[in-house]
Design an enzyme around this catalytic site. Structure first.
Site, PDB file in Angstrom:
ATOM      1  N   ALA A  90       0.851  -1.188   0.000  1.00 37.44           N
ATOM      2  CA  ALA A  90       0.000   0.000   0.000  1.00 37.44           C
ATOM      3  C   ALA A  90       0.884   1.233   0.000  1.00 37.44           C
ATOM      4  CB  ALA A  90      -0.923   0.006   1.215  1.00 37.44           C
ATOM      5  N   GLU A 110      -5.111  -4.621  -9.390  1.00 35.07           N
ATOM      6  CA  GLU A 110      -5.006  -4.933  -7.960  1.00 35.07           C
ATOM      7  C   GLU A 110      -6.392  -5.041  -7.329  1.00 35.07           C
ATOM      8  OE1 GLU A 110      -0.650  -2.841  -7.149  1.00 35.07           O
ATOM      9  OE2 GLU A 110      -2.485  -1.746  -6.686  1.00 35.07           O
ATOM     10  N   LYS A 128       4.188   3.924   5.780  1.00 36.36           N
ATOM     11  CA  LYS A 128       2.916   3.946   5.050  1.00 36.36           C
ATOM     12  C   LYS A 128       1.698   4.117   5.970  1.00 36.36           C
ATOM     13  CE  LYS A 128       5.454   3.296   1.531  1.00 36.36           C
ATOM     14  NZ  LYS A 128       5.797   1.984   1.050  1.00 36.36           N
TER      15      LYS A 128
END
Length: 232
Positions: A90, A110, A128
């Site tokens: 991600a 995806e 992230k």
């Protein structure tokens, strides 16, 4: 006096979470495989247990090539009815498992593979993790003839919001699907489910890079203390 261990690099953290994801692979079942530098670490780890699975469904040409090079069979998404697990990275993930994805321009495939899976396992390093989605420019795959209008729709969402076509080598980047990517800056996505549903309705949008309807069930987060497992 012992010298403290050097902090792990981002690349080392990616390797750790890629290896940790192996325990979510179900023996005897096809595994969904995402795209990106962290997923590449997972693909390398997956090669060590390739005899335990029939193969994989891949979300990009790049991942397909890497899987095949390591001797892992790649199935077309249309050949499978479901996947036990989809493992992908991600660009951002919040405290509920909602994500922004598409930095590698593979967001549409995806999302297709994620929709086939019973469970999405996100693998990421701690950089992230965010409280609110939006710091990372939001990728949106669009049909080229609609790009300018979709950009105007985003810019109408508030002052400071801008949307530009992603470029590569002096020209508009072309995705594996033959389309373009808008990168949207200046957004704060407070309600990811509503936002994803709204943008999906705009004519010419193929996929918005907010993964709320296909959110993560688990995130394996690489931290200075090792791999942290977050469940949503």
């Amino acid at each position: 006096m012992t010298t403290p261990a050097a902090p792990l690099s981002q690349d080392e953290l990616k390797t750790l979470v890629g290896q940790a994801a192996l325990k979510y692979v179900v023996t005897g079942e096809i595994v969904g495989v995402g795209t990106g530098s962290t997923v590449n670490k997972f693909i390398d780890a997956l090669a060590t247990i390739k005899d335990q699975i029939p193969g994989a469904v891949s979300s990009s040409v790049a991942s397909t090539e890497r899987l095949k090079a390591l001797g892992i069979t790649v199935f077309d998404a249309n050949e499978v009815k479901r996947l036990a697990v989809y493992i992908d990275g991600a660009d951002e993930i919040d405290g509920k498992g909602y994500m922004v994805k598409g930095g590698g321009a593979a967001l549409t495939r995806e999302k297709i593979v994620a929709a086939l899976a019973d469970r999405f396992v996100c693998i990421a390093d701690e950089s992230k993790r965010v409280d609110v989605l939006g710091d990372f420019p939001l990728p949106v795959e669009v049909i080229p003839m609609a790009a300018a209008q979709i950009a105007r729709c985003f810019e109408a969402m508030g002052a400071g919001v801008s949307a530009q076509i992603r470029m590569k080598d002096g020209a508009a980047l072309v995705t594996d699907n033959g389309q373009h990517i808008l990168d949207v800056r200046g957004l704060k996505v407070a309600d990811p489910l509503a936002f994803e549903s709204q943008v999906n309705q705009w004519p010419g949008v193929i996929t918005v890079g907010v993964f709320a309807h296909q959110k993560a069930a688990v995130c394996l987060l690489g931290t200075a203390q090792g791999v942290q497992t977050l469940k949503y």
